[in-house]
Design an enzyme around this catalytic site. Structure first.
Site, PDB file in Angstrom:
ATOM      1  N   ASP A  80     -13.736 -12.126 -27.667  1.00 35.67           N
ATOM      2  CA  ASP A  80     -14.261 -10.985 -26.917  1.00 35.67           C
ATOM      3  C   ASP A  80     -14.251 -11.467 -25.477  1.00 35.67           C
ATOM      4  O   ASP A  80     -15.108 -12.261 -25.077  1.00 35.67           O
ATOM      5  CB  ASP A  80     -15.684 -10.642 -27.363  1.00 35.67           C
ATOM      6  CG  ASP A  80     -16.168  -9.383 -26.681  1.00 35.67           C
ATOM      7  OD1 ASP A  80     -16.018  -9.267 -25.446  1.00 35.67           O
ATOM      8  OD2 ASP A  80     -16.686  -8.484 -27.376  1.00 35.67           O
ATOM      9  N   HIS A  81     -13.266 -11.007 -24.711  1.00 33.38           N
ATOM     10  CA  HIS A  81     -13.072 -11.676 -23.423  1.00 33.38           C
ATOM     11  C   HIS A  81     -14.236 -11.459 -22.454  1.00 33.38           C
ATOM     12  O   HIS A  81     -14.391 -12.204 -21.504  1.00 33.38           O
ATOM     13  CB  HIS A  81     -11.714 -11.310 -22.796  1.00 33.38           C
ATOM     14  CG  HIS A  81     -11.670  -9.961 -22.155  1.00 33.38           C
ATOM     15  ND1 HIS A  81     -11.506  -8.815 -22.863  1.00 33.38           N
ATOM     16  CD2 HIS A  81     -11.762  -9.576 -20.853  1.00 33.38           C
ATOM     17  CE1 HIS A  81     -11.494  -7.778 -22.030  1.00 33.38           C
ATOM     18  NE2 HIS A  81     -11.649  -8.212 -20.796  1.00 33.38           N
ATOM     19  N   ARG A 130       9.348 -10.828 -33.313  1.00 30.97           N
ATOM     20  CA  ARG A 130      10.441 -10.308 -34.135  1.00 30.97           C
ATOM     21  C   ARG A 130      11.794 -10.296 -33.448  1.00 30.97           C
ATOM     22  O   ARG A 130      12.808 -10.446 -34.076  1.00 30.97           O
ATOM     23  CB  ARG A 130      10.094  -8.885 -34.581  1.00 30.97           C
ATOM     24  CG  ARG A 130       8.984  -8.887 -35.598  1.00 30.97           C
ATOM     25  CD  ARG A 130       8.534  -7.482 -35.908  1.00 30.97           C
ATOM     26  NE  ARG A 130       7.804  -6.925 -34.779  1.00 30.97           N
ATOM     27  CZ  ARG A 130       7.364  -5.678 -34.730  1.00 30.97           C
ATOM     28  NH1 ARG A 130       7.607  -4.865 -35.717  1.00 30.97           N
ATOM     29  NH2 ARG A 130       6.685  -5.238 -33.695  1.00 30.97           N
ATOM     30  N   HIS A 154     -17.422  -5.402 -26.328  1.00 34.01           N
ATOM     31  CA  HIS A 154     -17.882  -5.910 -25.040  1.00 34.01           C
ATOM     32  C   HIS A 154     -19.306  -5.476 -24.673  1.00 34.01           C
ATOM     33  O   HIS A 154     -20.134  -6.295 -24.273  1.00 34.01           O
ATOM     34  CB  HIS A 154     -16.951  -5.453 -23.915  1.00 34.01           C
ATOM     35  CG  HIS A 154     -15.497  -5.701 -24.175  1.00 34.01           C
ATOM     36  ND1 HIS A 154     -15.037  -6.814 -24.852  1.00 34.01           N
ATOM     37  CD2 HIS A 154     -14.389  -4.990 -23.852  1.00 34.01           C
ATOM     38  CE1 HIS A 154     -13.713  -6.755 -24.923  1.00 34.01           C
ATOM     39  NE2 HIS A 154     -13.302  -5.660 -24.328  1.00 34.01           N
ATOM     40  N   LYS A 188     -13.147   5.782 -18.661  1.00 34.50           N
ATOM     41  CA  LYS A 188     -11.884   5.638 -17.928  1.00 34.50           C
ATOM     42  C   LYS A 188     -11.863   6.708 -16.847  1.00 34.50           C
ATOM     43  O   LYS A 188     -12.494   7.762 -17.003  1.00 34.50           O
ATOM     44  CB  LYS A 188     -10.691   5.856 -18.858  1.00 34.50           C
ATOM     45  CG  LYS A 188     -10.663   4.915 -20.058  1.00 34.50           C
ATOM     46  CD  LYS A 188      -9.991   3.624 -19.723  1.00 34.50           C
ATOM     47  CE  LYS A 188      -9.861   2.732 -20.952  1.00 34.50           C
ATOM     48  NZ  LYS A 188      -9.570   1.338 -20.629  1.00 34.50           N
ATOM     49  N   LYS A 206     -13.607   0.604 -10.418  1.00 35.58           N
ATOM     50  CA  LYS A 206     -13.791  -0.373 -11.491  1.00 35.58           C
ATOM     51  C   LYS A 206     -15.044  -1.177 -11.195  1.00 35.58           C
ATOM     52  O   LYS A 206     -15.136  -1.820 -10.133  1.00 35.58           O
ATOM     53  CB  LYS A 206     -12.586  -1.309 -11.579  1.00 35.58           C
ATOM     54  CG  LYS A 206     -12.711  -2.324 -12.715  1.00 35.58           C
ATOM     55  CD  LYS A 206     -11.386  -2.981 -13.015  1.00 35.58           C
ATOM     56  CE  LYS A 206     -11.523  -4.108 -14.026  1.00 35.58           C
ATOM     57  NZ  LYS A 206     -11.815  -3.633 -15.388  1.00 35.58           N
TER      58      LYS A 206
END
Ligand code: BG6
Length: 508
Positions: A191-192, A60, A255, A356, A361
């Site tokens: 869906d990575h 935009r 996922h 989270k 990780k």
């Protein structure tokens, strides 16, 4: 070692990505800057992009091509260097338009036609990377401007980013609009996680090795755990989106149910996109539904983090995060006990958790085989506490697969010691290959939808998730929201979920 998985030889084994113009809707957004353009640039650096590829960013804000290129430059060069940027950036263009303005799409059509006359291929890959509320408008106007119709010699495909709907009715609605605009064979629901090398290796591990597949059932497997832990919270203003979604919608619906399907599916008849997806959807259809507050309270734990410490840094609790409602009832953590009602998996719990602000990780799947009977070595004092055979698939990081076993501790006494056989990508292959978006973009250009979700998969997953969301948000007596300090491994209620069968969460 060269870890590039798209060597010329490899390309002969799969469809080749074809030159095209990639039109990215939502081109000024985070996904385009952090993932899509870096992925394309990385592919260009490795020489894997088909020659003649152009990118048009549709958004935009007013901007020139030059300004758009400058905006992308920092993030892209930061990670990949500037060797090819000069050349690559010349293939990137900017197209300003409101998403609701048909005239903007008509101008896009003229621009694409013009590019075709100057040597383009007529192939178009439309990538919906905008906020999802614009998907309807974008698809409708692509159709109204005739942009969905393949050119004489080319193809037109659409890649749809997640979230694909927020529940079953909205996913069905989106599927309806998509299908009025593009046939299913030209629709790529991304869906990575399916683009991650380790996720793709699950089928190879299972179906190219007779050792595992013969044991892959409820006779030999006691439980399966799938954990996706993240140390990050709501950085970068993400709380605004996240607080409307929550862990279940954000990660489990897509996922984690995809990973579960790959673990639980039957061998497909062939490796075609539909062959594989037929089997995955069968698993989703067999998930035991959790209907009503009682079933949900017994099988699902939802929680939020409170203030705590992650990586040595103090962090605020979920409700104090930027753009999160201070009275929020959105879960930042969820743990589920999922049962699959079919012959292979009857009685085997699949424990799935995502959170989270956990300590680190890490995403991994562990397959826990049944303990040996209590004779011989297993009858020794303390033997029952030594873990048995656990197959661990490390999705990320330190990608690899390990098999835990028991061994005799050297010495005169018969004492058991846990040991493991370990395969890691770094040692065996020099790394785990390209980042997921690179693989998925090439697949979309090659017309291979195997690693993308099909319409029925998405809808089936939502119908399972919706029952849980309904119990949380629409029932008179909703199951409680648990709490845990940020930087710990989740609430104690999640441990209770496993206690009934004497199971415990694997330490990552
Ligand atoms: C996204 C979710 O789909 O996946 C995010 O919206 C999450 O909340 C991310 O952090 C995780 O992806 P990865 O590849 O970093 O594990």
């Amino acid at each position: 070692m060269d870890t590039n998985p798209f060597h010329e030889d490899d390309l002969d084994l799969r469809n080749r990505p074809e030159p095209c113009t990639v039109v990215i809707f939502g081109a000024t957004g985070d996904l385009t800057h952090r993932k899509l353009i870096p992925a394309l640039y990385n592919l260009a650096m490795k020489g894997d992009l088909p020659a003649g590829l152009n990118v048009i960013g549709f958004a935009r804000r007013e901007k020139s091509d030059e300004e758009f290129r400058k905006d992308l430059e920092g993030e892209t060069k930061k990670n990949q260097g500037d060797a090819l940027w000069e050349q690559f950036s010349k293939t990137i263009f900017y197209h300003q338009s409101e998403f609701q303005d048909l005239a903007g799409y008509e101008r896009l059509r003229d621009r694409l036609d013009e590019m075709d006359r100057e040597g383009g291929t007529g192939n178009r890959l439309y990538y919906l990377a905008s906020a999802p509320e614009f998907f309807d408008d974008i698809l409708t106007h692509l159709r109204n401007a005739g942009l969905n119709e393949p050119r004489e010699q080319g193809w037109s495909r659409v890649v749809v980013e997640k979230p694909f709907g927020v529940d079953l009715p909205s996913a069905k609605h989106l599927n309806q609009i998509v299908s009025e605009t593009f046939p299913e064979r030209d629709t790529y629901r991304i869906d990575h996680y399916l683009g991650k090398e380790t996720a793709q290796n699950i089928m190879v591990l299972r179906f190219a090795n007779s050792l595992f597949e013969l044991l892959w059932n409820n006779r030999c497997i006691d439980q399966v755990q799938i954990t996706c832990a993240e140390h990050l919270g709501m950085e970068g203003g993400r709380g605004g989106y996240y607080d409307t979604a929550g862990a279940l919608r954000d990660m489990v619906q897509n996922h984690l149910l995809q990973l579960l399907s790959l673990i639980a599916m039957e061998p497909p008849a062939d490796l075609s996109a539909d062959g594989v997806r037929d089997e995955k959807v069968k698993v989703l259809k067999c998930l035991r539904p959790m209907i009503g507050e009682k079933a949900v309270a017994e099988n699902v734990v939802r929680a939020q983090y409170t203030a705590g410490t992650v990586n040595g840094q103090p962090v605020v609790g979920y409700r104090r995060e930027n753009r999160v409602n201070p009275g929020s009832m959105t879960e930042s953590y969820v743990a589920l006990r999922i049962m699959i009602d079919n012959w292979r998996w009857e009685g085997v719990p699949f424990y799935v958790r995502m959170g989270k602000r956990l300590p680190k990780k890490s995403t991994e799947i562990s397959i826990h085989f049944k303990q040996a009977p209590k004779v011989l070595f297993n009858a020794l004092p303390g033997a029952g506490d030594t873990p048995g055979n656990v197959l661990v698939i490390r999705i990320q990081p330190n990608e690899g697969i390990s098999l835990g076993m028991r061994s005799k501790l050297p010495g005169p006494a018969a004492r058991l010691q846990p040991v493991k056989m370990d395969f890691d990508y770094q040692t065996s292959f020099g790394g785990s290959g390209p980042e997921a978006y690179q693989r998925l973009l090439l697949d979309a250009m090659a017309g291979d939808a195997t690693l993308f979700a099909r319409r029925d998969e998405v809808e089936q997953a939502w119908s399972f998730i919706d029952e849980i969301e309904n119990a949380w948000h629409k029932s008179a007596n909703p199951p409680p929201m648990a709490e845990f300090p940020a930087g710990s491994w989740g609430p104690k209620e999640a441990d209770e979920l496993l206690k009934e069968r004497d199971h415990v969460w694997r330490r990552l």
